[in-house]
Write a protein that holds these residues in place. Sequence first.
Motif, PDB file in Angstrom:
ATOM      1  N   LEU A   1      51.701  56.937  80.730  1.00  0.00           N
ATOM      2  CA  LEU A   1      52.263  57.796  81.771  1.00  0.00           C
ATOM      3  C   LEU A   1      53.792  57.814  81.707  1.00  0.00           C
ATOM      4  CD1 LEU A   1      49.898  56.712  84.685  1.00  0.00           C
ATOM      5  CD2 LEU A   1      49.879  58.931  83.504  1.00  0.00           C
ATOM      6  N   LYS A   2      54.392  56.670  81.439  1.00  0.00           N
ATOM      7  CA  LYS A   2      55.855  56.591  81.361  1.00  0.00           C
ATOM      8  C   LYS A   2      56.417  57.360  80.166  1.00  0.00           C
ATOM      9  CE  LYS A   2      56.772  52.126  83.546  1.00  0.00           C
ATOM     10  NZ  LYS A   2      57.259  50.757  83.267  1.00  0.00           N
ATOM     11  N   GLU A   3      55.599  57.593  79.144  1.00  0.00           N
ATOM     12  CA  GLU A   3      56.045  58.303  77.951  1.00  0.00           C
ATOM     13  C   GLU A   3      55.850  59.816  78.053  1.00  0.00           C
ATOM     14  OE1 GLU A   3      57.661  57.170  75.230  1.00  0.00           O
ATOM     15  OE2 GLU A   3      57.822  55.323  76.383  1.00  0.00           O
ATOM     16  N   HIS A   4      55.411  60.313  79.184  1.00  0.00           N
ATOM     17  CA  HIS A   4      55.158  61.743  79.370  1.00  0.00           C
ATOM     18  C   HIS A   4      56.427  62.551  79.073  1.00  0.00           C
ATOM     19  CE1 HIS A   4      54.103  65.533  81.280  1.00  0.00           C
ATOM     20  NE2 HIS A   4      52.842  65.116  81.283  1.00  0.00           N
ATOM     21  N   ASP A   5      56.252  63.723  78.484  1.00  0.00           N
ATOM     22  CA  ASP A   5      57.384  64.586  78.138  1.00  0.00           C
ATOM     23  C   ASP A   5      58.246  64.948  79.346  1.00  0.00           C
ATOM     24  OD1 ASP A   5      56.789  64.587  75.462  1.00  0.00           O
ATOM     25  OD2 ASP A   5      55.734  66.517  75.504  1.00  0.00           O
ATOM     26  N   PHE A   6      57.692  64.883  80.528  1.00  0.00           N
ATOM     27  CA  PHE A   6      58.458  65.163  81.743  1.00  0.00           C
ATOM     28  C   PHE A   6      59.757  64.362  81.778  1.00  0.00           C
ATOM     29  CE2 PHE A   6      59.470  63.522  86.000  1.00  0.00           C
ATOM     30  CZ  PHE A   6      59.826  64.699  86.637  1.00  0.00           C
ATOM     31  N   PHE A   7      59.703  63.100  81.375  1.00  0.00           N
ATOM     32  CA  PHE A   7      60.870  62.227  81.438  1.00  0.00           C
ATOM     33  C   PHE A   7      61.884  62.515  80.330  1.00  0.00           C
ATOM     34  CE2 PHE A   7      57.580  59.736  83.643  1.00  0.00           C
ATOM     35  CZ  PHE A   7      58.215  59.637  84.871  1.00  0.00           C
ATOM     36  N   LYS A   8      61.509  63.342  79.361  1.00  0.00           N
ATOM     37  CA  LYS A   8      62.415  63.705  78.273  1.00  0.00           C
ATOM     38  C   LYS A   8      63.215  64.964  78.599  1.00  0.00           C
ATOM     39  CE  LYS A   8      59.337  61.485  75.047  1.00  0.00           C
ATOM     40  NZ  LYS A   8      58.118  61.669  74.313  1.00  0.00           N
ATOM     41  N   ARG A   9      62.848  65.647  79.670  1.00  0.00           N
ATOM     42  CA  ARG A   9      63.562  66.866  80.062  1.00  0.00           C
ATOM     43  C   ARG A   9      64.925  66.512  80.634  1.00  0.00           C
ATOM     44  NH1 ARG A   9      58.638  69.074  83.450  1.00  0.00           N
ATOM     45  NH2 ARG A   9      57.204  69.334  81.739  1.00  0.00           N
ATOM     46  N   PRO A  10      65.867  67.458  80.486  1.00  0.00           N
ATOM     47  CA  PRO A  10      67.187  67.192  81.069  1.00  0.00           C
ATOM     48  C   PRO A  10      67.122  67.165  82.599  1.00  0.00           C
ATOM     49  CG  PRO A  10      67.078  69.422  80.168  1.00  0.00           C
ATOM     50  CD  PRO A  10      65.797  68.721  79.791  1.00  0.00           C
TER      51      PRO A  10
ATOM     52  N   PHE B   1      52.610  54.175  89.010  1.00  0.00           N
ATOM     53  CA  PHE B   1      53.322  55.231  88.284  1.00  0.00           C
ATOM     54  C   PHE B   1      54.065  56.150  89.251  1.00  0.00           C
ATOM     55  CE2 PHE B   1      53.459  59.547  86.515  1.00  0.00           C
ATOM     56  CZ  PHE B   1      54.402  59.316  85.523  1.00  0.00           C
ATOM     57  N   ALA B   2      53.438  56.488  90.368  1.00  0.00           N
ATOM     58  CA  ALA B   2      54.116  57.332  91.363  1.00  0.00           C
ATOM     59  C   ALA B   2      55.398  56.656  91.831  1.00  0.00           C
ATOM     60  CB  ALA B   2      53.187  57.619  92.537  1.00  0.00           C
ATOM     61  N   ALA B   3      55.330  55.371  92.115  1.00  0.00           N
ATOM     62  CA  ALA B   3      56.512  54.629  92.553  1.00  0.00           C
ATOM     63  C   ALA B   3      57.580  54.628  91.454  1.00  0.00           C
ATOM     64  CB  ALA B   3      56.135  53.204  92.934  1.00  0.00           C
ATOM     65  N   TYR B   4      57.159  54.402  90.222  1.00  0.00           N
ATOM     66  CA  TYR B   4      58.082  54.410  89.080  1.00  0.00           C
ATOM     67  C   TYR B   4      58.744  55.781  88.921  1.00  0.00           C
ATOM     68  CZ  TYR B   4      59.543  54.870  84.229  1.00  0.00           C
ATOM     69  OH  TYR B   4      60.262  55.142  83.096  1.00  0.00           O
ATOM     70  N   ALA B   5      57.934  56.847  88.939  1.00  0.00           N
ATOM     71  CA  ALA B   5      58.447  58.201  88.712  1.00  0.00           C
ATOM     72  C   ALA B   5      59.402  58.636  89.819  1.00  0.00           C
ATOM     73  CB  ALA B   5      57.283  59.192  88.600  1.00  0.00           C
ATOM     74  N   ILE B   6      59.061  58.333  91.056  1.00  0.00           N
ATOM     75  CA  ILE B   6      59.929  58.691  92.183  1.00  0.00           C
ATOM     76  C   ILE B   6      61.260  57.959  92.062  1.00  0.00           C
ATOM     77  CG2 ILE B   6      60.228  58.434  94.673  1.00  0.00           C
ATOM     78  CD1 ILE B   6      57.124  58.866  94.870  1.00  0.00           C
ATOM     79  N   THR B   7      61.201  56.669  91.820  1.00  0.00           N
ATOM     80  CA  THR B   7      62.421  55.877  91.733  1.00  0.00           C
ATOM     81  C   THR B   7      63.258  56.285  90.528  1.00  0.00           C
ATOM     82  OG1 THR B   7      61.270  54.059  92.782  1.00  0.00           O
ATOM     83  CG2 THR B   7      63.335  53.538  91.712  1.00  0.00           C
ATOM     84  N   ARG B   8      62.615  56.544  89.422  1.00  0.00           N
ATOM     85  CA  ARG B   8      63.366  56.959  88.222  1.00  0.00           C
ATOM     86  C   ARG B   8      64.061  58.290  88.470  1.00  0.00           C
ATOM     87  NH1 ARG B   8      61.618  57.493  81.929  1.00  0.00           N
ATOM     88  NH2 ARG B   8      63.515  58.566  81.333  1.00  0.00           N
TER      89      ARG B   8
END
Length: 150
Positions: free
Chosen positions: A21-30, A67-74
Amino acid sequence: MNKDGEVASKGKVADMLMARLKEHDFFKRPIPRSAWHLDFGSSYLDRQMEEFSHLSTEDLLATLTEFAAYAITRSITDNVKILSEIASGRGTRNHYLMSRLREYMPKGLRLTTSHEFAIPVQSREAIKFATLAYTTVNQVQPSERTNKGR
């Protein structure tokens, strides 16, 4: 149903699924980035659940909540430098999610709910529209206002 995160709090985070989940392309977007239904929607979730079907419901929900907590905080830490984060909406009733958010928050960043400021947590949509109206009328980007400490 995972009322107040009760089911998720009984599970254990599945490290392999969390890493995926952490490697999802979403996190690679600007930045600023925004997820939409094709990113983490039902078809994506169905594929992950099929591959990780060996996980118990508790472990699956623990991992998705983590993952939700990670994604929100990131998203918060990648976008703005702030001293506190104010949460609102139904997720604030999920005690497990809120505890995981607190774990991911950078040191010195305080997490609270809109209730502390006499704004009911269920008023999330009203808060969004008020912020949008303020920034539009004043021609100020929300992140610019936050970064300048206004």
